[in-house]
Design a protein around this motif. Structure first.
Motif: not given
Length: 452
Positions: A75-99
């Motif tokens: 319920d983190n307010p920054e997370l909720i805002k990112a979800q509302d805006l439809g931003l790409k949200i990565y987990s730490y390992p997911e981003f490492l894979y992208e890199q």
């Protein structure tokens, strides 16, 4: 790229933030609290948030991505805002894979030994000036950060943690990397709060083994029956390379590895570390380091931070601290120290600090783990039990679980510190095992215990 970190102060998260900053990305972040060394390291790079807390106004459409740390709540307010805006949200390992999806990914997994093996590999590669990207769970001598990312390096070496990826991605981290080359060191039940049965825990390593790309390479410890069964029963189209305990001997407190290059003196010791060396050697060979060059480099490996780390030695006394907390690690570490210093008294102190170790149902897993110690002490904080919202654990439950009648149990950090400071350490080894700090113990005070 503009990237915002939610929970930037974590050990892994702040290192990734620094790595991306050094790569030229624009980095911002938030956290409700940040402690050293993360705090000072972020501050040095100009990445420390001006104020602690969560600020939804930091989340805008100008961001290219958000990286969400495990410390954040759903319920983190920054997370909720990112979800509302439809931003790409990565987990730490997911981003490492992208890199790293266009690199050769080398992933080191296992309940124990993965940090040390990853560190050994990086030490050898660094010794021979072979540049690679990496992520490791401990600060290493000769390395500025625990994460390093480039565009040009062909290989990336990743420590593969089986814990969850983020509050909104409940997959184990190492399921996301899709290795080209992998290693499994051992499987011993851990993270009971996430994997309530051993069968459920084992399944995560089966999925990891099957996640290797077709034609990939799996290096595995064949002396661990569970690992052997998982890898050898896998129908994934991979090449399988077993390893086991190499030949060695101990002379005058030094472990020597028997090799085709002769008897090599090592800075590290213990059967588990020698198995780690055998596994690291296979991985390095698959990365282009021949056996002779591996042995030349591994002799100078002193260990990863907090992994059987010698913090003081004087005359006949030695003090080690170690990250060991799960039953298999506690037993392996205690046995290794006693075998290395057979003629010294071993005083082994263990802090029960994690969810699993403080769980009354899990305590029985610690049976016989401290048997090699001449004097055994367990410390735990009833306050930590309350914070983790676990059932109260009694001193009798702990004594019964370890099956050791002379076990000393402390629940008060001041009393535990007094016990240590009054200890006579002549002809002794003091082993401090914990993933915490014994309720605020200053290790510099303990170093001063040694005789002049």
């Amino acid at each position: 790229m503009r990237i915002h970190f939610i929970a930037i102060g974590g050990s892994a998260m702040h290192n990734l933030a620094i790595a991306l900053h050094q790569k030229g990305y624009q980095i911002t972040g938030s956290d409700d609290t940040i402690h050293d060394p993360s705090k000072s390291r972020l501050e040095k790079k100009g990445l420390l948030p001006e104020s602690f807390g969560w600020f939804p106004e930091k989340i805008t459409n100008e961001l290219d991505a958000v990286i969400l740390g495990m410390h954040a709540k759903i319920d983190n307010p920054e997370l909720i805002k990112a979800q509302d805006l439809g931003l790409k949200i990565y987990s730490y390992p997911e981003f490492l894979y992208e890199q790293s999806k266009h690199k050769t990914r080398v992933v080191i997994g296992g309940s124990h030994g993965k940090t040390t093996i990853t560190s050994m590999i990086l030490h050898v590669l660094n010794y021979h000036e072979k540049e690679v990207d990496y992520m490791v769970g401990a600060q290493l001598e000769g390395f500025d950060t625990m994460v390093h990312l480039t565009e040009e390096n062909d290989f990336i070496v990743l420590e593969g943690d089986e814990y969850l990826s983020s509050p909104i991605d409940r997959r184990p981290k190492f399921h996301l990397y899709q290795p080209n080359i992998a290693l499994l060191s051992g499987v011993a039940w851990d993270h009971i709060n996430v994997f309530p049965t051993f069968e459920n825990y084992i399944e995560q390593f089966q999925v990891f083994t099957d996640s290797l790309v077709n034609g990939g390479i799996m290096v595995y410890n064949e002396e661990d029956e569970t690992v052997k069964r998982i890898v050898e029963n896998s129908t994934n189209s991979i090449k399988k390379y077993p390893y086991n305990l190499p030949e060695y001997f101990i002379e005058d407190g030094v472990t020597y590895l028997k090799t085709t290059e002769g008897d090599l003196p090592l800075e590290v010791f213990g059967d588990h570390n020698l198995q780690n060396i055998a596994g690291a050697k296979w991985i390095c060979q698959h990365m282009g380091i021949d056996e002779e060059d591996f042995y030349e480099a591994i002799m100078s490996f002193k260990g990863a931070s907090k992994r059987l780390e010698k913090i003081a030695e004087r005359n006949s006394s030695v003090i080690f601290k170690d990250f060991a907390h799960s039953p298999s690690k506690v037993k392996a570490t205690t046995t290794a120290v006693k075998d290395q210093f057979k003629n010294k008294k071993l005083i082994a102190c263990l802090e029960l600090h994690t969810y699993s170790s403080l769980n009354a149902d899990f305590l029985s897993e610690y049976k016989d783990t401290l048997d090699k110690a001449d004097e055994a002490v367990v410390f735990y904080s009833p306050h930590a039990v309350k914070i983790k919202q676990l059932e109260e654990v009694t001193e009798k439950q702990i004594t019964d679980a370890f099956k050791r009648d002379d076990l000393v149990v402390y629940t008060n950090p001041i009393q535990f510190k007094d016990y240590l400071l009054k200890k006579e350490l002549k002809d002794s080894v003091l082993l401090l095992m914990s993933s915490g700090n014994y309720g605020g113990l200053n290790f510099d005070d303990i170093k001063n215990l040694l005789e002049s």
